[in-house]
Design a protein around this motif. Structure first.
Motif, PDB file in Angstrom:
ATOM      1  N   LEU A 698       0.826  -1.207   0.000  1.00  0.00           N
ATOM      2  CA  LEU A 698       0.000   0.000   0.000  1.00  0.00           C
ATOM      3  C   LEU A 698       0.861   1.259   0.000  1.00  0.00           C
ATOM      4  O   LEU A 698       0.524   2.250  -0.657  1.00  0.00           O
ATOM      5  CB  LEU A 698      -0.926   0.000   1.214  1.00  0.00           C
ATOM      6  N   LYS A 699       1.980   1.231   0.691  1.00  0.00           N
ATOM      7  CA  LYS A 699       2.872   2.398   0.709  1.00  0.00           C
ATOM      8  C   LYS A 699       3.373   2.701  -0.697  1.00  0.00           C
ATOM      9  O   LYS A 699       3.530   3.867  -1.082  1.00  0.00           O
ATOM     10  CB  LYS A 699       4.057   2.132   1.642  1.00  0.00           C
ATOM     11  N   GLU A 700       3.617   1.658  -1.465  1.00  0.00           N
ATOM     12  CA  GLU A 700       4.124   1.856  -2.825  1.00  0.00           C
ATOM     13  C   GLU A 700       3.012   2.284  -3.777  1.00  0.00           C
ATOM     14  O   GLU A 700       3.190   3.204  -4.583  1.00  0.00           O
ATOM     15  CB  GLU A 700       4.765   0.567  -3.324  1.00  0.00           C
ATOM     16  N   HIS A 701       1.853   1.647  -3.686  1.00  0.00           N
ATOM     17  CA  HIS A 701       0.781   1.880  -4.655  1.00  0.00           C
ATOM     18  C   HIS A 701      -0.188   2.977  -4.239  1.00  0.00           C
ATOM     19  O   HIS A 701      -0.909   3.513  -5.086  1.00  0.00           O
ATOM     20  CB  HIS A 701       0.013   0.578  -4.911  1.00  0.00           C
ATOM     21  N   GLY A 702      -0.256   3.277  -2.955  1.00  0.00           N
ATOM     22  CA  GLY A 702      -1.046   4.404  -2.486  1.00  0.00           C
ATOM     23  C   GLY A 702      -2.497   4.115  -2.217  1.00  0.00           C
ATOM     24  O   GLY A 702      -3.126   4.765  -1.387  1.00  0.00           O
ATOM     25  N   VAL A 703      -3.061   3.144  -2.941  1.00  0.00           N
ATOM     26  CA  VAL A 703      -4.490   2.908  -2.793  1.00  0.00           C
ATOM     27  C   VAL A 703      -4.833   1.489  -3.247  1.00  0.00           C
ATOM     28  O   VAL A 703      -4.255   0.967  -4.197  1.00  0.00           O
ATOM     29  CB  VAL A 703      -5.307   3.949  -3.599  1.00  0.00           C
ATOM     30  N   TYR A 704      -5.770   0.875  -2.515  1.00  0.00           N
ATOM     31  CA  TYR A 704      -6.308  -0.425  -2.905  1.00  0.00           C
ATOM     32  C   TYR A 704      -7.786  -0.250  -3.199  1.00  0.00           C
ATOM     33  O   TYR A 704      -8.523   0.383  -2.427  1.00  0.00           O
ATOM     34  CB  TYR A 704      -6.124  -1.450  -1.782  1.00  0.00           C
ATOM     35  N   ASP A 705      -8.238  -0.797  -4.316  1.00  0.00           N
ATOM     36  CA  ASP A 705      -9.645  -0.702  -4.714  1.00  0.00           C
ATOM     37  C   ASP A 705     -10.272  -2.082  -4.838  1.00  0.00           C
ATOM     38  O   ASP A 705      -9.612  -3.042  -5.257  1.00  0.00           O
ATOM     39  CB  ASP A 705      -9.785  -0.006  -6.075  1.00  0.00           C
ATOM     40  N   HIS A 706     -11.545  -2.158  -4.486  1.00  0.00           N
ATOM     41  CA  HIS A 706     -12.346  -3.356  -4.731  1.00  0.00           C
ATOM     42  C   HIS A 706     -13.716  -2.891  -5.179  1.00  0.00           C
ATOM     43  O   HIS A 706     -14.346  -2.063  -4.509  1.00  0.00           O
ATOM     44  CB  HIS A 706     -12.461  -4.204  -3.464  1.00  0.00           C
ATOM     45  N   PRO A 707     -14.211  -3.370  -6.329  1.00  0.00           N
ATOM     46  CA  PRO A 707     -15.472  -2.839  -6.857  1.00  0.00           C
ATOM     47  C   PRO A 707     -16.660  -3.126  -5.947  1.00  0.00           C
ATOM     48  O   PRO A 707     -16.738  -4.185  -5.315  1.00  0.00           O
ATOM     49  CB  PRO A 707     -15.613  -3.552  -8.203  1.00  0.00           C
ATOM     50  N   ARG A 708     -17.584  -2.178  -5.905  1.00  0.00           N
ATOM     51  CA  ARG A 708     -18.851  -2.397  -5.194  1.00  0.00           C
ATOM     52  C   ARG A 708     -19.803  -3.151  -6.103  1.00  0.00           C
ATOM     53  O   ARG A 708     -19.738  -3.042  -7.328  1.00  0.00           O
ATOM     54  CB  ARG A 708     -19.483  -1.069  -4.783  1.00  0.00           C
ATOM     55  N   THR A 709     -20.703  -3.874  -5.487  1.00  0.00           N
ATOM     56  CA  THR A 709     -21.737  -4.584  -6.238  1.00  0.00           C
ATOM     57  C   THR A 709     -23.062  -3.848  -6.078  1.00  0.00           C
ATOM     58  O   THR A 709     -23.247  -3.049  -5.161  1.00  0.00           O
ATOM     59  CB  THR A 709     -21.865  -6.029  -5.749  1.00  0.00           C
ATOM     60  N   VAL A 710     -23.999  -4.142  -6.958  1.00  0.00           N
ATOM     61  CA  VAL A 710     -25.247  -3.394  -6.979  1.00  0.00           C
ATOM     62  C   VAL A 710     -26.003  -3.520  -5.663  1.00  0.00           C
ATOM     63  O   VAL A 710     -26.626  -2.556  -5.192  1.00  0.00           O
ATOM     64  CB  VAL A 710     -26.123  -3.840  -8.178  1.00  0.00           C
ATOM     65  N   ASP A 711     -25.934  -4.682  -5.017  1.00  0.00           N
ATOM     66  CA  ASP A 711     -26.662  -4.856  -3.756  1.00  0.00           C
ATOM     67  C   ASP A 711     -26.016  -4.097  -2.609  1.00  0.00           C
ATOM     68  O   ASP A 711     -26.660  -3.843  -1.587  1.00  0.00           O
ATOM     69  CB  ASP A 711     -26.764  -6.342  -3.394  1.00  0.00           C
ATOM     70  N   GLU A 712     -24.726  -3.742  -2.752  1.00  0.00           N
ATOM     71  CA  GLU A 712     -24.067  -2.955  -1.718  1.00  0.00           C
ATOM     72  C   GLU A 712     -24.491  -1.493  -1.782  1.00  0.00           C
ATOM     73  O   GLU A 712     -24.364  -0.763  -0.798  1.00  0.00           O
ATOM     74  CB  GLU A 712     -22.549  -3.051  -1.862  1.00  0.00           C
ATOM     75  N   VAL A 713     -24.977  -1.065  -2.925  1.00  0.00           N
ATOM     76  CA  VAL A 713     -25.366   0.333  -3.118  1.00  0.00           C
ATOM     77  C   VAL A 713     -26.865   0.521  -2.943  1.00  0.00           C
ATOM     78  O   VAL A 713     -27.320   1.464  -2.284  1.00  0.00           O
ATOM     79  CB  VAL A 713     -24.911   0.823  -4.508  1.00  0.00           C
ATOM     80  N   TYR A 714     -27.650  -0.392  -3.539  1.00  0.00           N
ATOM     81  CA  TYR A 714     -29.109  -0.325  -3.458  1.00  0.00           C
ATOM     82  C   TYR A 714     -29.572  -1.532  -2.654  1.00  0.00           C
ATOM     83  O   TYR A 714     -29.589  -2.670  -3.154  1.00  0.00           O
ATOM     84  CB  TYR A 714     -29.719  -0.312  -4.863  1.00  0.00           C
ATOM     85  N   ILE A 715     -29.925  -1.304  -1.406  1.00  0.00           N
ATOM     86  CA  ILE A 715     -29.996  -2.387  -0.418  1.00  0.00           C
ATOM     87  C   ILE A 715     -31.068  -3.431  -0.702  1.00  0.00           C
ATOM     88  O   ILE A 715     -31.005  -4.531  -0.154  1.00  0.00           O
ATOM     89  CB  ILE A 715     -30.198  -1.825   1.008  1.00  0.00           C
ATOM     90  N   TRP A 716     -32.044  -3.092  -1.521  1.00  0.00           N
ATOM     91  CA  TRP A 716     -33.100  -4.064  -1.811  1.00  0.00           C
ATOM     92  C   TRP A 716     -32.964  -4.651  -3.223  1.00  0.00           C
ATOM     93  O   TRP A 716     -33.925  -5.181  -3.790  1.00  0.00           O
ATOM     94  CB  TRP A 716     -34.471  -3.413  -1.636  1.00  0.00           C
ATOM     95  N   ALA A 717     -31.768  -4.587  -3.784  1.00  0.00           N
ATOM     96  CA  ALA A 717     -31.548  -5.044  -5.158  1.00  0.00           C
ATOM     97  C   ALA A 717     -31.887  -6.515  -5.339  1.00  0.00           C
ATOM     98  O   ALA A 717     -32.333  -6.937  -6.411  1.00  0.00           O
ATOM     99  CB  ALA A 717     -30.103  -4.783  -5.576  1.00  0.00           C
ATOM    100  N   ASN A 718     -31.648  -7.310  -4.315  1.00  0.00           N
ATOM    101  CA  ASN A 718     -31.915  -8.743  -4.413  1.00  0.00           C
ATOM    102  C   ASN A 718     -33.253  -9.122  -3.795  1.00  0.00           C
ATOM    103  O   ASN A 718     -33.468 -10.283  -3.432  1.00  0.00           O
ATOM    104  CB  ASN A 718     -30.783  -9.534  -3.729  1.00  0.00           C
ATOM    105  N   GLY A 719     -34.141  -8.146  -3.681  1.00  0.00           N
ATOM    106  CA  GLY A 719     -35.442  -8.431  -3.091  1.00  0.00           C
ATOM    107  C   GLY A 719     -35.381  -8.688  -1.607  1.00  0.00           C
ATOM    108  O   GLY A 719     -36.268  -9.355  -1.034  1.00  0.00           O
ATOM    109  N   GLU A 720     -34.340  -8.186  -0.942  1.00  0.00           N
ATOM    110  CA  GLU A 720     -34.177  -8.390   0.492  1.00  0.00           C
ATOM    111  C   GLU A 720     -35.353  -7.777   1.250  1.00  0.00           C
ATOM    112  O   GLU A 720     -35.934  -6.779   0.833  1.00  0.00           O
ATOM    113  CB  GLU A 720     -32.871  -7.734   0.967  1.00  0.00           C
ATOM    114  N   PRO A 721     -35.717  -8.360   2.380  1.00  0.00           N
ATOM    115  CA  PRO A 721     -36.791  -7.771   3.183  1.00  0.00           C
ATOM    116  C   PRO A 721     -36.314  -6.484   3.849  1.00  0.00           C
ATOM    117  O   PRO A 721     -35.115  -6.217   3.929  1.00  0.00           O
ATOM    118  CB  PRO A 721     -37.083  -8.859   4.223  1.00  0.00           C
ATOM    119  N   GLY A 722     -37.259  -5.723   4.330  1.00  0.00           N
ATOM    120  CA  GLY A 722     -36.903  -4.512   5.077  1.00  0.00           C
ATOM    121  C   GLY A 722     -37.777  -3.337   4.707  1.00  0.00           C
ATOM    122  O   GLY A 722     -38.139  -3.150   3.543  1.00  0.00           O
ATOM    123  N   ARG A 723     -38.121  -2.575   5.709  1.00  0.00           N
ATOM    124  CA  ARG A 723     -38.908  -1.366   5.549  1.00  0.00           C
ATOM    125  C   ARG A 723     -38.227  -0.235   6.298  1.00  0.00           C
ATOM    126  O   ARG A 723     -37.282  -0.455   7.062  1.00  0.00           O
ATOM    127  CB  ARG A 723     -40.325  -1.572   6.109  1.00  0.00           C
TER     128      ARG A 723
END
Length: 907
Positions: A698-723
């Motif tokens: 990390l000291k050499e590269h400065g940053v580590y990235d890992h892509p987000r998935t659609v369910d991580e952004v829109y919480i009911w993307a997979n039809g998850e329960p919740g109100r």
């Protein structure tokens, strides 16, 4: 150390950053290459460099000139930082650096920095007293801290010590709290008024995480209340500004409610000047129009909120099924059923259930907002009724109710409209109600957690690496109503306001009294309890441990705060500069500059200052020192690690940090040795990513990235329960328990704000009781000053001096004319209690007619050790009584800063 301080201009300072000045006495800095004549080292323009960009090293690290902590690169030549730029490899800042960030080089080489520990020799404390600072060894400094803290605890227990920290160093604050806890058993702590009291709570309830924002990339209509987010300030500002600007060019419409036309209002399609403290009335009037005009998302309200809940009209409480404990809805077949099996819940209606007269929660909401007509709110807010109707209609139409879109192959609701707000609506009593009224507008149009709508920064994380869910979280479900819970703001551990309300013990254990405020997160009430311990039956602290903050000036009237600090038996300060609060410190331990230190995981777990979205990956940036600390001053991590080591508490300290940062046992640093900060950072990365991406990588590269998935952004993307809640039954549950506990403890406590639906209620200073005192002072921030450490920086100071409104009192030109005032007049603002501040007037059209506005309401430094900041700006917060319980929002610990003042010209 004398009280003279060095006073140099920005250009003189910059010139001094070259070899001549460095070799002439900037301790701890190696000599560098002489700059070319007339070149400004603070510039980040690639076409004008003082040094060859290929010379030396470009070292990635993290900015700490404000709490956003953008990723930057430092150009280091011969051990000297000659330039700072944004790191284009990182999503955190998106390669941008703001004026504050560019000015960081001046903080690093400021000759007024302290780099050696000192103790007070003058026992008298006050703004006019020279502390008589005397340099001491680090051994003596640590011994003084340990001896005095232990003595207080031996006298009165661990609550005798209180810790204070500023938002600009949130990880440092966590480490401070952890260290004091494991070493001394301390549990007290307070924080400044600079926070989102009320905002974070509503965002937790609605999005599952403590920070939320419009889905800028997909949004077409944004309404803001009391925030410059995306144009000048707030979380992830450098990440937001470019996206927001691009979307504005593409047609996104922008409406801003604010008493002062800051950067957001200036760039908006519509700036709506509003009387301070009345935002809830305007928001509820918008709700009135949306409901009356049918511009609401019925399907969302039925399936993703608790609006269909059956409510006993007599008690106001939701009905729950006796067998399952779950809330009841009325199905289309006329049968009451639990929310989780009701096939077609009725959104509106009145029914008889088990002999009780009931209405749905939404029916009660609709009846409740009926009185908030645009005309009704106009008398409260001064916003024209026609303006409210126009905004409501545009908002409802922009929401595209009923439409869907496809994201990464997943079909999702498309609601490209959002209502946002932040600290401008929290500096008031009834702040929780204001935030409630504002944010639930998103529920009405179905944009909560929808594409283009109002979404959390980081509601769900599946892990920072494929196959490694060690750093993972998602909101749980509060089963009785099927409402989403949340993850904590910084470390993202599971959290539930509902569990606190229904299951916790309400007995206060600290001066912050959070237990009797189950929907609060901030220890603001400590300021009141410290001043009135007999009233609240609390134990006043005897020792204050102040880390990276200026607590004399972070809460109301400074003279009141000064008296509190005089009454402490001992005060420890950790800082880089001698600010106002240092006049009351007994010992001060210097922390090195952010460019001289290494910190693990600068954005914590929840990426608190990263705005989220599919276009922003999970980003882990490096924070590494780029030059050696001047005089060997430690970082906060090293300082607290040393205290733990001297106390023989290494195992407890490191084990607690391991738990907080999810360190796996096999990667833990040794528990029987003093904390090695870089090794600990290595253990965090290996545990939460993998062995390949360790700290050396990390000291050499400065940053580590890992892509987000659609369910991580829109919480009911997979039809998850919740109100999410629309009818806040849990507030009524809390009301009864708070009242019972307050009666048991025999303490005064306000509970009127505990109700199931939001209201506007007048706060402090709303009514004019004396016609001479008819002005409301407010303060605002801009990009150069927001959440900044201090104004001592020569570059920041010069920008403020060149800004015609920088250090002035801005007033509506028409109002000024009626009072015989004009730009350039020296004026005094005074309260009915006789407190006053003075400044120079600057008139404009960008202020509400009843207000005056200043940048940075806590300015006006009294410290002679900070010559650039001394007496600059107008500290209007000094006008506000800070120890009055009536000014507190007893739900979320917000602090009402509204106060009526008289303005008069002085010779």
């Amino acid at each position: 150390m004398s009280e003279s301080g060095l006073n140099i201009s920005r250009r003189g300072f910059v010139a001094g950053a070259g070899a001549a000045a460095l070799t002439a006495g900037l301790a701890g800095c190696a000599s560098g290459t002489a700059e070319k004549e007339g070149t400004d080292l603070a510039s980040t323009s690639p076409e004008k460099m003082a040094y060859d960009p290929n010379e030396g090293e470009w070292i990635p690290t993290t900015c700490n000139m404000c709490f956003n902590n953008c990723s930057i690169k430092a150009h280091v030549v011969d051990g000297v930082v000659v330039e700072l730029t944004g790191n284009s490899d990182s999503s955190i800042g998106r390669g941008h650096i703001c004026g504050k960030g560019a000015a960081g080089i001046m903080m690093l080489y400021d000759p007024n920095r302290i780099t050696k520990p000192m103790k007070r020799t003058n026992p008298k404390k006050g703004f006019d007293e020279d502390p008589g600072w005397e340099e001491i060894s680090w051994d003596e400094a640590y011994e003084l801290v340990d001896t005095n803290v232990k003595a207080a605890i031996e006298r009165s227990g661990p609550h005798a010590v209180t810790g204070m920290s500023m938002v600009a160093s949130q990880i440092g604050s966590l480490v401070r709290h952890t260290a004091l806890g494991v070493i001394y058993g301390n549990a007290e702590g307070s924080c400044s008024d600079i926070c989102g009291a009320g905002v974070h709570q509503l965002e937790y309830l609605l999005t599952g995480t403590g920070n939320a924002r419009p889905d800028y990339l997909n949004c077409n209509y944004v309404v803001q209340f009391g925030t410059n987010a995306g144009t000048a300030t707030r979380h992830g500002f450098n990440m937001t500004a470019e996206i927001f600007a691009d979307r504005r060019r593409e047609g996104l419409r922008h409406v801003v409610f604010d008493p002062h036309m800051g950067a957001a209002g200036e760039k908006a399609d519509l700036w709506v000047p509003i009387r301070p403290g009345t935002d809830a009335a305007a928001a509820l009037a918008i709700a009135n129009v949306l409901v009356e005009e049918g511009l609401i998302d019925v399907e969302f309200l039925k399936t993703r909120t608790n609006s269909p809940s059956l409510v006993d009209v007599a008690t106001g409480r939701i009905l729950f099924d006796e067998a399952t404990g779950k809330s009841l809805y009325m199905d289309a077949d006329g049968t009451p059923k639990t929310y989780d099996v009701c096939a077609d819940p009725q959104l509106e209606g009145a029914f008889e259930v088990n002999g009780k007269q009931c209405k749905t929660g939404f029916t009660l909401y609709k009846e409740h907002v009926a009185k908030y007509t645009p005309e009704y709110q106009e008398e409260i807010t001064t916003v024209p009724a026609a303006t409210i109707r126009r905004i409501a209609k545009e908002l409802g139409e922009a929401a595209c109710i009923g439409q869907t879109t496809t994201v990464d192959g997943v079909e999702l609701p498309y609601r490209p409209a959002a209502v946002d707000g932040f600290s401008g609506i929290t500096r008031h009593k009834h702040a929780f109600h204001a935030c409630w009224a504002v944010f639930t507008l998103n529920n009405l149009i179905g944009s909560t957690n929808a594409v283009g709508g109002f979404c959390g920064f980081d509601p769900i994380c599946n892990g920072w690496a494929d196959g490694n869910p060690n750093m993972a979280w998602k909101p749980g479900i509060w089963e009785p109503e099927g409402l989403i819970d949340c993850a904590g703001l910084l470390l993202a551990f599971p959290n539930s306001y509902y569990k606190k309300v229904y299951e916790s013990d309400y007995t206060p254990t600290t001066m912050g009294m959070l237990e009797i405020q189950p929907i609060s997160e901030d220890n603001h009430f400590e300021h009141v309890a410290q001043a009135h311990p007999d009233l609240y039956h609390t134990q006043a602290a005897e020792v204050a441990f102040c880390y990276a903050c200026n607590p004399i000036k972070w809460w109301g009237n400074y003279d009141e705060q000064a008296e509190i600090f005089k009454n402490y038996t001992y005060v420890v300060g950790i800082d880089m500069f001698l600010n106002e609060s240092s006049y009351f410190y007994d010992v001060i331990l210097p922390e090195c500059c952010y460019l001289e230190r290494t910190e693990p995981l600068p954005h914590a777990s929840g990426n608190h200052r990263v705005i989220g979205g599919l276009h922003n990956p999970w980003t882990v940036p490096v924070w590494q020192k780029v030059v050696e600390p001047r005089d060997g001053a430690p970082s906060s991590w090293e300082l607290f690690g040393e205290l733990a080591n001297r106390a023989g508490k290494n195992a407890e300290f490191i084990s607690t940090l391991n738990m907080m940062f999810r360190v796996k046992e096999e990667y833990s640093v040794p528990l029987d040795q003093k904390l090695d900060v870089e090794a600990f950072a290595d253990s965090v990365l290996k545990s939460n990513i993998d062995e390949e991406h360790d700290f050396a990588w990390l000291k050499e590269h400065g940053v580590y990235d890992h892509p987000r998935t659609v369910d991580e952004v829109y919480i009911w993307a997979n039809g998850e329960p919740g109100r999410v809640p629309m009818y806040f039954d849990f507030m009524l549950e809390a009301k009864g328990k708070v009242e019972a506990k307050a009666a048991e403890l025999d303490i005064p406590w306000e509970t009127d704000d505990y109700q199931a639906l939001p209201d506007w209620k007048p706060g402090c200073g709303h009514e004019i009781t004396d016609p001479d005192y008819d002005i409301l002072p407010v303060y605002h921030t801009d990009a150069i000053n927001t959440d900044s450490w201090l104004m001592e920086n020569p570059y920041v100071n010069e920008i403020n001096e060149e800004n015609p409104y920088g250090y002035t009192i801005e007033m509506n030109a028409a109002t000024a004319a009626t009072k015989g005032l004009a730009t350039g007049d020296k004026v005094r603002l005074s309260t009915q209690e006789g407190v006053s501040v003075e400044g120079v007037l600057a008139t404009s059209e960008g202020v509400h007619t009843e207000c005056v506005s200043v940048i940075g309401g806590h300015w006006g430094s009294k410290s002679k050790y900070m010559p650039h900041a001394l007496d600059k700006g107008v500290p209007v917060v000094h006008l506000v009584p800070g120890q009055t319980p009536e000014r507190m929002d007893h739900i979320c610990s917000a602090f009402d800063q509204c106060i009526r003042v008289k303005i008069e010209k002085i010779a």
